[in-house]
Design a protein around this motif. Structure first.
Motif, PDB file in Angstrom:
ATOM      1  N   MET A   1       2.974 -18.907  11.744  1.00  0.00           N
ATOM      2  CA  MET A   1       2.567 -17.801  12.171  1.00  0.00           C
ATOM      3  C   MET A   1       2.217 -16.697  11.307  1.00  0.00           C
ATOM      4  SD  MET A   1       4.126 -15.483  15.327  1.00  0.00           S
ATOM      5  CE  MET A   1       5.503 -14.561  14.442  1.00  0.00           C
ATOM      6  N   ASN A   2       0.863 -16.081  11.346  1.00  0.00           N
ATOM      7  CA  ASN A   2       0.392 -15.261  10.365  1.00  0.00           C
ATOM      8  C   ASN A   2      -0.034 -14.098  11.280  1.00  0.00           C
ATOM      9  OD1 ASN A   2       0.956 -16.779   8.066  1.00  0.00           O
ATOM     10  ND2 ASN A   2      -1.065 -17.643   8.132  1.00  0.00           N
ATOM     11  N   LEU A   3       0.600 -12.850  10.913  1.00  0.00           N
ATOM     12  CA  LEU A   3       0.026 -11.443  11.373  1.00  0.00           C
ATOM     13  C   LEU A   3      -0.262 -10.580  10.299  1.00  0.00           C
ATOM     14  CD1 LEU A   3       3.157 -10.980  13.930  1.00  0.00           C
ATOM     15  CD2 LEU A   3       0.889 -12.129  14.545  1.00  0.00           C
ATOM     16  N   GLU A   4      -1.342  -9.970  10.404  1.00  0.00           N
ATOM     17  CA  GLU A   4      -1.959  -8.982   9.560  1.00  0.00           C
ATOM     18  C   GLU A   4      -1.629  -7.365  10.130  1.00  0.00           C
ATOM     19  OE1 GLU A   4      -5.617 -10.035   8.193  1.00  0.00           O
ATOM     20  OE2 GLU A   4      -4.881 -11.380   6.784  1.00  0.00           O
ATOM     21  N   SER A   5      -1.301  -6.563   9.475  1.00  0.00           N
ATOM     22  CA  SER A   5      -1.575  -5.310   9.870  1.00  0.00           C
ATOM     23  C   SER A   5      -2.764  -4.617   9.582  1.00  0.00           C
ATOM     24  CB  SER A   5      -0.398  -4.221   9.046  1.00  0.00           C
ATOM     25  OG  SER A   5      -1.077  -3.959   7.896  1.00  0.00           O
ATOM     26  N   PRO A   6      -3.109  -3.441  10.311  1.00  0.00           N
ATOM     27  CA  PRO A   6      -4.507  -2.886   9.960  1.00  0.00           C
ATOM     28  C   PRO A   6      -4.553  -2.316   8.637  1.00  0.00           C
ATOM     29  CG  PRO A   6      -3.379  -1.897  11.954  1.00  0.00           C
ATOM     30  CD  PRO A   6      -2.580  -2.839  11.314  1.00  0.00           C
ATOM     31  N   LYS A   7      -5.338  -2.235   7.856  1.00  0.00           N
ATOM     32  CA  LYS A   7      -5.569  -1.807   6.438  1.00  0.00           C
ATOM     33  C   LYS A   7      -5.493  -0.469   6.475  1.00  0.00           C
ATOM     34  CE  LYS A   7      -8.446  -5.439   4.435  1.00  0.00           C
ATOM     35  NZ  LYS A   7      -9.839  -5.904   3.795  1.00  0.00           N
ATOM     36  N   VAL A   8      -4.649   0.103   5.693  1.00  0.00           N
ATOM     37  CA  VAL A   8      -4.644   1.840   5.629  1.00  0.00           C
ATOM     38  C   VAL A   8      -5.067   2.471   4.269  1.00  0.00           C
ATOM     39  CG1 VAL A   8      -2.733   1.859   7.479  1.00  0.00           C
ATOM     40  CG2 VAL A   8      -1.998   1.415   5.103  1.00  0.00           C
ATOM     41  N   THR A   9      -5.084   3.567   4.295  1.00  0.00           N
ATOM     42  CA  THR A   9      -5.592   4.158   2.918  1.00  0.00           C
ATOM     43  C   THR A   9      -4.225   4.978   2.896  1.00  0.00           C
ATOM     44  OG1 THR A   9      -7.835   4.293   3.493  1.00  0.00           O
ATOM     45  CG2 THR A   9      -7.133   5.643   1.759  1.00  0.00           C
ATOM     46  N   VAL A  10      -3.882   4.859   1.229  1.00  0.00           N
ATOM     47  CA  VAL A  10      -2.844   5.493   0.944  1.00  0.00           C
ATOM     48  C   VAL A  10      -2.934   6.443  -0.264  1.00  0.00           C
ATOM     49  CG1 VAL A  10      -0.235   5.556   0.150  1.00  0.00           C
ATOM     50  CG2 VAL A  10      -1.191   3.648   1.580  1.00  0.00           C
ATOM     51  N   ASP A  11      -2.673   7.795  -0.188  1.00  0.00           N
ATOM     52  CA  ASP A  11      -3.036   8.758  -1.264  1.00  0.00           C
ATOM     53  C   ASP A  11      -2.034   8.544  -2.460  1.00  0.00           C
ATOM     54  OD1 ASP A  11      -5.069  10.072   0.125  1.00  0.00           O
ATOM     55  OD2 ASP A  11      -3.596  11.314   0.877  1.00  0.00           O
ATOM     56  N   LYS A  12      -1.975   7.380  -3.132  1.00  0.00           N
ATOM     57  CA  LYS A  12      -1.417   7.240  -4.121  1.00  0.00           C
ATOM     58  C   LYS A  12      -2.177   6.033  -4.899  1.00  0.00           C
ATOM     59  CE  LYS A  12       3.455   7.256  -2.885  1.00  0.00           C
ATOM     60  NZ  LYS A  12       3.917   7.978  -3.851  1.00  0.00           N
ATOM     61  N   SER A  13      -2.227   5.858  -6.394  1.00  0.00           N
ATOM     62  CA  SER A  13      -2.745   4.796  -6.937  1.00  0.00           C
ATOM     63  C   SER A  13      -1.980   3.695  -6.682  1.00  0.00           C
ATOM     64  CB  SER A  13      -2.765   4.927  -8.373  1.00  0.00           C
ATOM     65  OG  SER A  13      -1.493   4.931  -9.018  1.00  0.00           O
TER      66      SER A  13
END
Length: 130
Positions: A1-13
């Motif tokens: 079983m493979n599940l992926e989260s939505p891609k998110v933008t993070v204010d860190k390098s």
């Protein structure tokens, strides 16, 4: 079983985010609201429980700085990995996505798909707030 989260933008390098995720104690900041227990066991392992779910021990398996942090179940009963894929967008901005991969029988997969999807979604949302 493979599940992926939505891609998110993070204010860190990418490097800073990779370092943050490599410190297991930092996962306490990412846990969803329905976390009933969080305990750091050592520098590579932590235990957590969500309301209505059994306790799970995750351990840091591999870090491929600055693009990947892999956590895995410490128990062989429910073998799975939780991988954070990190891509740098700009100097202090990166994109992250969590991927859950595990081998489960059909019945178990049906039971945990919803809670796991919600869990990795909450981790991602909280990562975007860092």
């Amino acid at each position: 079983m493979n599940l992926e989260s939505p891609k998110v933008t993070v204010d860190k390098s990418a490097n800073d985010l990779c370092e943050f995720l490599s410190e297991v104690k930092n996962f306490e900041q990412l846990m969803p609201e329905n976390t009933s227990k969080f305990e750091v066991l050592n520098e590579k392992r932590f235990l957590f429980a969500l309301k209505g779910m059994p306790e799970i021990v995750l351990e840091l398996k591999d870090v491929q700085a600055p693009n990947k942090v892999i956590l895995g179940a410490a128990s062989d009963k429910l073998p799975f990995t939780l991988t954070a894929d990190i891509n740098e967008i700009e100097a202090n901005k990166s994109e992250a996505q969590l991927e859950f991969a595990g081998e489960f029988n059909a019945m178990m997969a049906m039971m945990i798909k919803g809670p796991i999807t919600n869990f990795i979604g909450a981790l991602s949302e909280n990562m975007a707030k860092l």
